[in-house]
Write a protein that holds these residues in place. Structure first.
Motif, PDB file in Angstrom:
ATOM      1  N   PHE A 157      -9.293  -3.973   4.651  1.00 18.26           N
ATOM      2  CA  PHE A 157      -8.422  -3.462   5.399  1.00 18.26           C
ATOM      3  C   PHE A 157      -8.906  -3.736   7.028  1.00 18.26           C
ATOM      4  O   PHE A 157      -8.124  -3.914   7.974  1.00 18.26           O
ATOM      5  CB  PHE A 157      -8.293  -1.802   5.346  1.00 18.26           C
ATOM      6  CG  PHE A 157      -7.039  -1.923   4.329  1.00 18.26           C
ATOM      7  CD1 PHE A 157      -5.878  -1.902   4.469  1.00 18.26           C
ATOM      8  CD2 PHE A 157      -7.645  -1.606   2.824  1.00 18.26           C
ATOM      9  CE1 PHE A 157      -4.974  -1.521   3.342  1.00 18.26           C
ATOM     10  CE2 PHE A 157      -6.790  -1.326   2.012  1.00 18.26           C
ATOM     11  CZ  PHE A 157      -5.433  -1.430   1.956  1.00 18.26           C
ATOM     12  N   TYR A 215     -11.958  -0.847   2.179  1.00 21.80           N
ATOM     13  CA  TYR A 215     -12.299  -0.692   3.550  1.00 21.80           C
ATOM     14  C   TYR A 215     -12.369  -1.857   4.364  1.00 21.80           C
ATOM     15  O   TYR A 215     -11.559  -2.111   5.337  1.00 21.80           O
ATOM     16  CB  TYR A 215     -12.906   0.594   3.890  1.00 21.80           C
ATOM     17  CG  TYR A 215     -12.787   1.123   5.167  1.00 21.80           C
ATOM     18  CD1 TYR A 215     -11.791   2.047   5.092  1.00 21.80           C
ATOM     19  CD2 TYR A 215     -13.390   1.056   6.300  1.00 21.80           C
ATOM     20  CE1 TYR A 215     -11.478   2.785   6.325  1.00 21.80           C
ATOM     21  CE2 TYR A 215     -13.170   1.655   7.546  1.00 21.80           C
ATOM     22  CZ  TYR A 215     -12.258   2.990   7.518  1.00 21.80           C
ATOM     23  OH  TYR A 215     -11.792   3.455   8.438  1.00 21.80           O
ATOM     24  N   SER A 237      -7.873   3.149  -3.512  1.00 18.03           N
ATOM     25  CA  SER A 237      -6.836   2.267  -2.874  1.00 18.03           C
ATOM     26  C   SER A 237      -7.342   1.720  -1.365  1.00 18.03           C
ATOM     27  O   SER A 237      -7.424   0.647  -1.144  1.00 18.03           O
ATOM     28  CB  SER A 237      -5.655   2.928  -2.904  1.00 18.03           C
ATOM     29  OG  SER A 237      -5.809   4.068  -1.956  1.00 18.03           O
ATOM     30  N   LEU A 238      -7.930   2.776  -0.858  1.00 18.17           N
ATOM     31  CA  LEU A 238      -8.074   2.376   0.950  1.00 18.17           C
ATOM     32  C   LEU A 238      -9.552   2.268   1.008  1.00 18.17           C
ATOM     33  O   LEU A 238     -10.112   1.089   1.469  1.00 18.17           O
ATOM     34  CB  LEU A 238      -7.556   3.446   1.698  1.00 18.17           C
ATOM     35  CG  LEU A 238      -7.791   3.233   3.160  1.00 18.17           C
ATOM     36  CD1 LEU A 238      -7.337   1.833   3.648  1.00 18.17           C
ATOM     37  CD2 LEU A 238      -7.336   4.344   3.916  1.00 18.17           C
ATOM     38  N   TYR A 244       0.873  -1.285   0.015  1.00 14.70           N
ATOM     39  CA  TYR A 244      -0.080   0.009  -0.081  1.00 14.70           C
ATOM     40  C   TYR A 244       0.933   1.166   0.056  1.00 14.70           C
ATOM     41  O   TYR A 244       0.650   2.374  -0.616  1.00 14.70           O
ATOM     42  CB  TYR A 244      -0.976   0.079   1.247  1.00 14.70           C
ATOM     43  CG  TYR A 244      -1.646   1.155   1.170  1.00 14.70           C
ATOM     44  CD1 TYR A 244      -2.921   1.342   0.265  1.00 14.70           C
ATOM     45  CD2 TYR A 244      -1.713   2.120   2.324  1.00 14.70           C
ATOM     46  CE1 TYR A 244      -3.839   2.397   0.466  1.00 14.70           C
ATOM     47  CE2 TYR A 244      -2.446   3.302   2.078  1.00 14.70           C
ATOM     48  CZ  TYR A 244      -3.425   3.407   1.342  1.00 14.70           C
ATOM     49  OH  TYR A 244      -4.319   4.463   1.334  1.00 14.70           O
ATOM     50  N   LEU A 273      -7.154   7.748  -2.800  1.00 16.74           N
ATOM     51  CA  LEU A 273      -7.545   7.190  -1.570  1.00 16.74           C
ATOM     52  C   LEU A 273      -8.755   6.343  -1.610  1.00 16.74           C
ATOM     53  O   LEU A 273      -8.955   5.355  -1.070  1.00 16.74           O
ATOM     54  CB  LEU A 273      -7.728   8.309  -0.472  1.00 16.74           C
ATOM     55  CG  LEU A 273      -6.062   8.635   0.073  1.00 16.74           C
ATOM     56  CD1 LEU A 273      -6.396  10.077   1.054  1.00 16.74           C
ATOM     57  CD2 LEU A 273      -5.608   7.637   0.998  1.00 16.74           C
ATOM     58  N   LEU A 312      -4.804   5.153   7.512  1.00 14.47           N
ATOM     59  CA  LEU A 312      -4.545   3.944   7.889  1.00 14.47           C
ATOM     60  C   LEU A 312      -4.458   4.074   9.563  1.00 14.47           C
ATOM     61  O   LEU A 312      -5.108   2.919  10.205  1.00 14.47           O
ATOM     62  CB  LEU A 312      -3.382   3.463   7.410  1.00 14.47           C
ATOM     63  CG  LEU A 312      -3.120   2.659   6.088  1.00 14.47           C
ATOM     64  CD1 LEU A 312      -1.798   2.340   5.761  1.00 14.47           C
ATOM     65  CD2 LEU A 312      -4.395   1.665   6.130  1.00 14.47           C
ATOM     66  N   LEU A 328      -1.760   9.159   3.808  1.00 17.87           N
ATOM     67  CA  LEU A 328      -1.887   7.791   3.658  1.00 17.87           C
ATOM     68  C   LEU A 328      -1.738   7.278   5.123  1.00 17.87           C
ATOM     69  O   LEU A 328      -2.597   6.249   5.454  1.00 17.87           O
ATOM     70  CB  LEU A 328      -0.922   6.928   2.847  1.00 17.87           C
ATOM     71  CG  LEU A 328      -0.931   7.261   1.418  1.00 17.87           C
ATOM     72  CD1 LEU A 328       0.067   6.583   0.630  1.00 17.87           C
ATOM     73  CD2 LEU A 328      -2.374   7.042   0.661  1.00 17.87           C
TER      74      LEU A 328
END
Length: 129
Positions: A113, A110, A105-106, A23, A102, A52, A48
């Motif tokens: 993650f 979610y 990717s995140l 990541y 964001l 996180l 980032l």
């Protein structure tokens, strides 16, 4: 060097560390491709990490994390972390691109993650076989 900087010592054997390494590395190379300056790359990597940390340590929901990110990027109000963004680092187009990154990717992943950080998994036993 990235794994060493992030203090990830088990990248070759830990799925969690491998995912985090991937990541951050993807984010770093994306920022380089966007021709960000060193200060901008540093600020972006801070964002980032901010997102996180909100997920892993503070256990924020997706909605809460998005609101905190919005505050960090726009500089409105106090964020719950001091690692928020600096409005002066990025222009509007770069800010939009960061938000898009964001989200793709995140935030799009979610739940995965959350699972990575909060669901206890059995450690597999690796042997010679």
């Amino acid at each position: 060097k990235m794994a060493e900087f992030l203090n990830l010592t088990q990248v070759n054997t830990s799925l969690k560390e491998t995912i985090l390494f991937d990541y951050y590395t993807a984010g770093f190379w994306w920022a380089k491709e966007m021709n960000f300056s060193l200060n901008q790359i540093s600020g972006f990597m801070g964002l980032l990490n901010f997102a996180l940390e909100n997920l892993s340590s503070k256990r924020m929901t997706l909605g809460e994390n998005v609101k905190e990110l919005e505050k960090a990027v726009t500089g409105i109000g106090d964020t719950e972390s001091e690692e928020g963004g600096d409005l002066n680092l990025f222009n509007i187009d770069q800010g939009k691109a960061i938000i898009d990154f964001l989200f793709s990717s995140l935030f799009q992943h979610y739940i995965a993650f959350e699972y990575l950080f909060h669901i206890r998994r059995e450690e597999p036993v690796i042997n010679n076989e």
